[in-house]
Scaffold this motif. Structure first.
Motif, PDB file in Angstrom:
ATOM      1  N   GLY A   1      -0.598   2.332   5.394  1.00 23.85           N
ATOM      2  CA  GLY A   1      -1.846   1.633   5.710  1.00 23.85           C
ATOM      3  C   GLY A   1      -2.982   2.085   4.815  1.00 23.85           C
ATOM      4  O   GLY A   1      -3.814   1.276   4.387  1.00 23.85           O
ATOM      5  N   GLY A   2      -3.031   3.380   4.514  1.00 30.10           N
ATOM      6  CA  GLY A   2      -4.053   3.884   3.604  1.00 30.10           C
ATOM      7  C   GLY A   2      -3.883   3.347   2.199  1.00 30.10           C
ATOM      8  O   GLY A   2      -4.856   2.994   1.529  1.00 30.10           O
ATOM      9  N   ILE A   3      -2.640   3.292   1.740  1.00 27.39           N
ATOM     10  CA  ILE A   3      -2.373   2.747   0.412  1.00 27.39           C
ATOM     11  C   ILE A   3      -2.733   1.268   0.376  1.00 27.39           C
ATOM     12  O   ILE A   3      -3.329   0.783  -0.596  1.00 27.39           O
ATOM     13  CB  ILE A   3      -0.899   2.979   0.019  1.00 27.39           C
ATOM     14  CG1 ILE A   3      -0.660   4.464  -0.227  1.00 27.39           C
ATOM     15  CG2 ILE A   3      -0.515   2.155  -1.203  1.00 27.39           C
ATOM     16  CD1 ILE A   3       0.797   4.836  -0.401  1.00 27.39           C
ATOM     17  N   LEU A   4      -2.405   0.533   1.433  1.00 25.92           N
ATOM     18  CA  LEU A   4      -2.747  -0.891   1.510  1.00 25.92           C
ATOM     19  C   LEU A   4      -4.251  -1.094   1.443  1.00 25.92           C
ATOM     20  O   LEU A   4      -4.745  -1.940   0.686  1.00 25.92           O
ATOM     21  CB  LEU A   4      -2.182  -1.493   2.799  1.00 25.92           C
ATOM     22  CG  LEU A   4      -2.475  -2.969   3.061  1.00 25.92           C
ATOM     23  CD1 LEU A   4      -1.652  -3.826   2.114  1.00 25.92           C
ATOM     24  CD2 LEU A   4      -2.172  -3.325   4.490  1.00 25.92           C
ATOM     25  N   ALA A   5      -4.989  -0.319   2.225  1.00 24.47           N
ATOM     26  CA  ALA A   5      -6.444  -0.454   2.239  1.00 24.47           C
ATOM     27  C   ALA A   5      -7.051  -0.063   0.899  1.00 24.47           C
ATOM     28  O   ALA A   5      -7.976  -0.726   0.407  1.00 24.47           O
ATOM     29  CB  ALA A   5      -7.036   0.393   3.359  1.00 24.47           C
ATOM     30  N   ALA A   6      -6.555   0.995   0.287  1.00 21.24           N
ATOM     31  CA  ALA A   6      -7.103   1.441  -0.996  1.00 21.24           C
ATOM     32  C   ALA A   6      -6.754   0.477  -2.125  1.00 21.24           C
ATOM     33  O   ALA A   6      -7.590   0.169  -2.978  1.00 21.24           O
ATOM     34  CB  ALA A   6      -6.590   2.831  -1.324  1.00 21.24           C
ATOM     35  N   PHE A   7      -5.524  -0.009  -2.117  1.00 24.49           N
ATOM     36  CA  PHE A   7      -5.068  -0.885  -3.197  1.00 24.49           C
ATOM     37  C   PHE A   7      -5.790  -2.230  -3.165  1.00 24.49           C
ATOM     38  O   PHE A   7      -6.275  -2.709  -4.183  1.00 24.49           O
ATOM     39  CB  PHE A   7      -3.554  -1.084  -3.095  1.00 24.49           C
ATOM     40  CG  PHE A   7      -2.960  -1.886  -4.211  1.00 24.49           C
ATOM     41  CD1 PHE A   7      -2.904  -1.371  -5.490  1.00 24.49           C
ATOM     42  CD2 PHE A   7      -2.445  -3.145  -3.980  1.00 24.49           C
ATOM     43  CE1 PHE A   7      -2.355  -2.099  -6.523  1.00 24.49           C
ATOM     44  CE2 PHE A   7      -1.892  -3.879  -5.006  1.00 24.49           C
ATOM     45  CZ  PHE A   7      -1.848  -3.351  -6.284  1.00 24.49           C
TER      46      PHE A   7
ATOM     47  N   LEU B   1      -8.312  -5.204  -8.776  1.00 26.45           N
ATOM     48  CA  LEU B   1      -7.266  -6.106  -8.300  1.00 26.45           C
ATOM     49  C   LEU B   1      -7.841  -7.491  -8.018  1.00 26.45           C
ATOM     50  O   LEU B   1      -7.240  -8.499  -8.380  1.00 26.45           O
ATOM     51  CB  LEU B   1      -6.605  -5.551  -7.038  1.00 26.45           C
ATOM     52  CG  LEU B   1      -5.521  -6.442  -6.444  1.00 26.45           C
ATOM     53  CD1 LEU B   1      -4.295  -6.417  -7.347  1.00 26.45           C
ATOM     54  CD2 LEU B   1      -5.159  -6.019  -5.054  1.00 26.45           C
ATOM     55  N   SER B   2      -8.996  -7.552  -7.383  1.00 26.29           N
ATOM     56  CA  SER B   2      -9.565  -8.862  -7.057  1.00 26.29           C
ATOM     57  C   SER B   2      -9.993  -9.597  -8.320  1.00 26.29           C
ATOM     58  O   SER B   2      -9.923 -10.822  -8.375  1.00 26.29           O
ATOM     59  CB  SER B   2     -10.731  -8.716  -6.079  1.00 26.29           C
ATOM     60  OG  SER B   2     -11.677  -7.812  -6.573  1.00 26.29           O
ATOM     61  N   ASN B   3     -10.417  -8.886  -9.363  1.00 34.97           N
ATOM     62  CA  ASN B   3     -10.751  -9.544 -10.624  1.00 34.97           C
ATOM     63  C   ASN B   3      -9.498 -10.009 -11.360  1.00 34.97           C
ATOM     64  O   ASN B   3      -9.485 -11.083 -11.947  1.00 34.97           O
ATOM     65  CB  ASN B   3     -11.544  -8.592 -11.532  1.00 34.97           C
ATOM     66  CG  ASN B   3     -12.918  -8.312 -10.976  1.00 34.97           C
ATOM     67  OD1 ASN B   3     -13.453  -9.083 -10.188  1.00 34.97           O
ATOM     68  ND2 ASN B   3     -13.490  -7.190 -11.388  1.00 34.97           N
ATOM     69  N   ALA B   4      -8.434  -9.212 -11.314  1.00 33.44           N
ATOM     70  CA  ALA B   4      -7.209  -9.542 -12.043  1.00 33.44           C
ATOM     71  C   ALA B   4      -6.424 -10.658 -11.369  1.00 33.44           C
ATOM     72  O   ALA B   4      -5.769 -11.447 -12.048  1.00 33.44           O
ATOM     73  CB  ALA B   4      -6.332  -8.306 -12.173  1.00 33.44           C
ATOM     74  N   THR B   5      -6.486 -10.758 -10.064  1.00 38.41           N
ATOM     75  CA  THR B   5      -5.676 -11.765  -9.356  1.00 38.41           C
ATOM     76  C   THR B   5      -6.499 -12.930  -8.847  1.00 38.41           C
ATOM     77  O   THR B   5      -5.975 -13.778  -8.134  1.00 38.41           O
ATOM     78  CB  THR B   5      -4.954 -11.123  -8.170  1.00 38.41           C
ATOM     79  OG1 THR B   5      -5.924 -10.571  -7.285  1.00 38.41           O
ATOM     80  CG2 THR B   5      -3.986 -10.059  -8.644  1.00 38.41           C
TER      81      THR B   5
ATOM     82  N   GLU C   1     -11.384  -8.340   1.775  1.00 39.11           N
ATOM     83  CA  GLU C   1     -11.853  -7.718   3.011  1.00 39.11           C
ATOM     84  C   GLU C   1     -10.827  -7.838   4.128  1.00 39.11           C
ATOM     85  O   GLU C   1     -10.654  -6.914   4.930  1.00 39.11           O
ATOM     86  CB  GLU C   1     -13.177  -8.332   3.446  1.00 39.11           C
ATOM     87  CG  GLU C   1     -14.336  -7.964   2.558  1.00 39.11           C
ATOM     88  CD  GLU C   1     -15.605  -8.723   2.919  1.00 39.11           C
ATOM     89  OE1 GLU C   1     -15.592  -9.482   3.909  1.00 39.11           O
ATOM     90  OE2 GLU C   1     -16.601  -8.552   2.208  1.00 39.11           O
ATOM     91  N   VAL C   2     -10.146  -8.970   4.209  1.00 35.83           N
ATOM     92  CA  VAL C   2      -9.124  -9.172   5.234  1.00 35.83           C
ATOM     93  C   VAL C   2      -7.958  -8.217   5.024  1.00 35.83           C
ATOM     94  O   VAL C   2      -7.451  -7.617   5.988  1.00 35.83           O
ATOM     95  CB  VAL C   2      -8.644 -10.644   5.246  1.00 35.83           C
ATOM     96  CG1 VAL C   2      -7.382 -10.814   6.066  1.00 35.83           C
ATOM     97  CG2 VAL C   2      -9.737 -11.560   5.748  1.00 35.83           C
ATOM     98  N   LEU C   3      -7.533  -8.031   3.791  1.00 39.98           N
ATOM     99  CA  LEU C   3      -6.427  -7.120   3.511  1.00 39.98           C
ATOM    100  C   LEU C   3      -6.809  -5.666   3.760  1.00 39.98           C
ATOM    101  O   LEU C   3      -5.995  -4.885   4.244  1.00 39.98           O
ATOM    102  CB  LEU C   3      -5.934  -7.310   2.082  1.00 39.98           C
ATOM    103  CG  LEU C   3      -5.218  -8.639   1.825  1.00 39.98           C
ATOM    104  CD1 LEU C   3      -4.956  -8.826   0.343  1.00 39.98           C
ATOM    105  CD2 LEU C   3      -3.932  -8.704   2.613  1.00 39.98           C
ATOM    106  N   VAL C   4      -8.054  -5.307   3.472  1.00 41.02           N
ATOM    107  CA  VAL C   4      -8.519  -3.948   3.762  1.00 41.02           C
ATOM    108  C   VAL C   4      -8.569  -3.735   5.269  1.00 41.02           C
ATOM    109  O   VAL C   4      -8.190  -2.672   5.778  1.00 41.02           O
ATOM    110  CB  VAL C   4      -9.892  -3.692   3.108  1.00 41.02           C
ATOM    111  CG1 VAL C   4     -10.518  -2.412   3.613  1.00 41.02           C
ATOM    112  CG2 VAL C   4      -9.743  -3.641   1.594  1.00 41.02           C
ATOM    113  N   ALA C   5      -9.018  -4.747   6.017  1.00 39.40           N
ATOM    114  CA  ALA C   5      -9.041  -4.645   7.482  1.00 39.40           C
ATOM    115  C   ALA C   5      -7.626  -4.518   8.039  1.00 39.40           C
ATOM    116  O   ALA C   5      -7.395  -3.760   8.994  1.00 39.40           O
ATOM    117  CB  ALA C   5      -9.741  -5.851   8.085  1.00 39.40           C
ATOM    118  N   ALA C   6      -6.670  -5.228   7.447  1.00 41.78           N
ATOM    119  CA  ALA C   6      -5.278  -5.117   7.887  1.00 41.78           C
ATOM    120  C   ALA C   6      -4.760  -3.699   7.642  1.00 41.78           C
ATOM    121  O   ALA C   6      -4.025  -3.146   8.475  1.00 41.78           O
ATOM    122  CB  ALA C   6      -4.407  -6.136   7.152  1.00 41.78           C
ATOM    123  N   GLY C   7      -5.136  -3.098   6.533  1.00 44.79           N
ATOM    124  CA  GLY C   7      -4.754  -1.715   6.274  1.00 44.79           C
ATOM    125  C   GLY C   7      -5.369  -0.767   7.282  1.00 44.79           C
ATOM    126  O   GLY C   7      -4.732   0.185   7.731  1.00 44.79           O
TER     127      GLY C   7
END
Length: 131
Positions: free
Chosen positions: A29-35, A41-45, A53-59
């Motif tokens: 979960g920490g890796i998910l939130a940090a990644f 990542l948001s600029n590259a993808t 923000e949704v993915l960080v909240a899921a982490g």
């Protein structure tokens, strides 16, 4: 011979693997939130800020649920020690802890959940002969 040795061993292994599952969930979960919280990542993808923000909240939720699963793993260790005193009460608690873990961390809880459920059912069903 100890009359509840099998239940003790099953609950003990369930507790140890439950602690491992909780720590693994916290780390993932920490890796998910940090990644997914990184701007690179948001600029590259071409993810939007809302998606990130949704993915960080899921982490964050994964971390919270994994901490609760870690506490359940520690509780299973305590229940394993106390099964010999009152098999019915701690058998029910072991059964409930084993089932609740599936709702918290899902597939990480397969081994501890199955072992805890088996130990709980054995505490409730098996009759021990007193000598």
């Amino acid at each position: 011979m100890n009359p509840r040795k099998i239940e003790f061993i099953l609950a003990l292994i369930a507790g140890i693997t439950g602690i491992i599952a909780g720590i693994t969930g916290i780390a993932s979960g920490g890796i998910l939130a940090a990644f997914f919280g990184s701007e690179e990542l948001s600029n590259a993808t071409s993810m939007t800020a809302t998606d990130s923000e949704v993915l960080v909240a899921a982490g964050g939720f994964a971390i919270i649920f994994s901490i609760i699963a870690l506490v359940l793993g520690i509780a299973l260790l305590v229940f394993a020690v106390l099964i010999k005193r009152n098999a019915k009460v701690f058998g029910i608690l072991t059964l409930v802890a084993g089932a609740v873990g599936f709702f918290l961390v899902g597939l990480l809880w397969i081994v501890p959940g199955v072992l805890a459920i088996i130990a709980g059912i054995m505490c409730l069903v098996r009759k021990v002969e007193t000598v």
